[in-house]
Scaffold this motif. Structure first.
Motif, PDB file in Angstrom:
ATOM      1  N   LEU A 139      16.684 -54.858 -57.719  1.00 13.37           N
ATOM      2  CA  LEU A 139      17.928 -54.133 -57.458  1.00 13.37           C
ATOM      3  C   LEU A 139      17.723 -52.622 -57.616  1.00 13.37           C
ATOM      4  O   LEU A 139      18.221 -51.822 -56.825  1.00 13.37           O
ATOM      5  N   ASP A 140      16.974 -52.239 -58.634  1.00 15.13           N
ATOM      6  CA  ASP A 140      16.685 -50.824 -58.866  1.00 15.13           C
ATOM      7  C   ASP A 140      15.875 -50.242 -57.703  1.00 15.13           C
ATOM      8  O   ASP A 140      16.143 -49.131 -57.236  1.00 15.13           O
ATOM      9  N   ALA A 141      14.902 -51.021 -57.229  1.00 14.95           N
ATOM     10  CA  ALA A 141      14.078 -50.570 -56.101  1.00 14.95           C
ATOM     11  C   ALA A 141      14.932 -50.423 -54.840  1.00 14.95           C
ATOM     12  O   ALA A 141      14.780 -49.464 -54.074  1.00 14.95           O
ATOM     13  N   ALA A 142      15.833 -51.365 -54.622  1.00 11.67           N
ATOM     14  CA  ALA A 142      16.712 -51.296 -53.453  1.00 11.67           C
ATOM     15  C   ALA A 142      17.618 -50.072 -53.540  1.00 11.67           C
ATOM     16  O   ALA A 142      17.805 -49.342 -52.559  1.00 11.67           O
ATOM     17  N   ASN A 143      18.177 -49.821 -54.720  1.00 10.14           N
ATOM     18  CA  ASN A 143      19.026 -48.639 -54.903  1.00 10.14           C
ATOM     19  C   ASN A 143      18.223 -47.351 -54.724  1.00 10.14           C
ATOM     20  O   ASN A 143      18.693 -46.381 -54.141  1.00 10.14           O
ATOM     21  N   SER A 144      17.012 -47.362 -55.246  1.00  6.22           N
ATOM     22  CA  SER A 144      16.142 -46.196 -55.134  1.00  6.22           C
ATOM     23  C   SER A 144      15.829 -45.912 -53.666  1.00  6.22           C
ATOM     24  O   SER A 144      15.856 -44.769 -53.218  1.00  6.22           O
ATOM     25  N   HIS A 145      15.523 -46.975 -52.917  1.00  5.41           N
ATOM     26  CA  HIS A 145      15.232 -46.822 -51.481  1.00  5.41           C
ATOM     27  C   HIS A 145      16.449 -46.255 -50.745  1.00  5.41           C
ATOM     28  O   HIS A 145      16.335 -45.364 -49.905  1.00  5.41           O
ATOM     29  N   GLU A 146      17.633 -46.764 -51.095  1.00  7.95           N
ATOM     30  CA  GLU A 146      18.860 -46.300 -50.456  1.00  7.95           C
ATOM     31  C   GLU A 146      19.093 -44.821 -50.763  1.00  7.95           C
ATOM     32  O   GLU A 146      19.459 -44.045 -49.878  1.00  7.95           O
ATOM     33  N   ARG A 147      18.862 -44.420 -52.039  1.00  5.38           N
ATOM     34  CA  ARG A 147      18.999 -43.005 -52.408  1.00  5.38           C
ATOM     35  C   ARG A 147      17.998 -42.150 -51.644  1.00  5.38           C
ATOM     36  O   ARG A 147      18.331 -41.076 -51.153  1.00  5.38           O
ATOM     37  N   ASN A 148      16.761 -42.637 -51.539  1.00  9.36           N
ATOM     38  CA  ASN A 148      15.725 -41.880 -50.806  1.00  9.36           C
ATOM     39  C   ASN A 148      16.093 -41.707 -49.340  1.00  9.36           C
ATOM     40  O   ASN A 148      15.904 -40.632 -48.767  1.00  9.36           O
ATOM     41  N   MET A 149      16.614 -42.757 -48.726  1.00  8.15           N
ATOM     42  CA  MET A 149      17.001 -42.679 -47.311  1.00  8.15           C
ATOM     43  C   MET A 149      18.140 -41.673 -47.133  1.00  8.15           C
ATOM     44  O   MET A 149      18.160 -40.899 -46.180  1.00  8.15           O
ATOM     45  N   LYS A 150      19.077 -41.673 -48.078  1.00  7.58           N
ATOM     46  CA  LYS A 150      20.195 -40.723 -48.019  1.00  7.58           C
ATOM     47  C   LYS A 150      19.668 -39.297 -48.165  1.00  7.58           C
ATOM     48  O   LYS A 150      20.089 -38.392 -47.436  1.00  7.58           O
ATOM     49  N   GLU A 151      18.739 -39.079 -49.074  1.00  6.96           N
ATOM     50  CA  GLU A 151      18.154 -37.754 -49.272  1.00  6.96           C
ATOM     51  C   GLU A 151      17.389 -37.307 -48.038  1.00  6.96           C
ATOM     52  O   GLU A 151      17.481 -36.150 -47.625  1.00  6.96           O
TER      53      GLU A 151
END
Length: 116
Positions: free
Chosen positions: A13-25
């Motif tokens: 879940l943390d990795a998925a959230n991290s990926h989503e944050r990275n894509m947004k950035e």
């Protein structure tokens, strides 16, 4: 074992959230880059537009009409040239006009006299 499964789920879940944050950035960075490129865009000056003086063409068309008649081929050709020059000039704004004499001029000449 249950704690391990729960921990792996938390990490996923943390990795998925991290990926989503990275894509947004990344998306935000691309938008900023495009905005900066638009702001810094330098306009390349265009070549000056030549506004052709049609007064000689009008004089020649009037002369052709006088010599050959208003409906003659010679007069039609001369007036067509005036229309073409006017059409070309109509696409310019005041700021980009540089007046020049026409490159090609049509000159009406006296009609040849018929031998009797």
């Amino acid at each position: 074992p249950e704690a391990r499964v729960a921990w792996e789920l938390v990490e996923e879940l943390d990795a998925a959230n991290s990926h989503e944050r990275n894509m947004k950035e990344v998306t935000e960075m691309k938008a900023k880059k495009e905005k900066l490129q638009r702001e810094l865009m330098v306009k390349v000056p265009q070549a000056p537009v030549i506004h052709v003086d049609t007064s000689d063409a009008v004089k020649n068309a009037l002369e052709a009409s006088r010599l050959y008649g208003g409906t003659s081929k010679e007069a039609q050709i001369a007036w067509d040239m005036v229309e073409e020059l006017d059409a070309a000039n109509s696409h310019h704004t005041f700021e980009d006009i540089h007046v020049a004499k026409p490159v090609v001029a049509y000159k009406a000449t006296e009609p040849a006299k018929k031998k009797s």
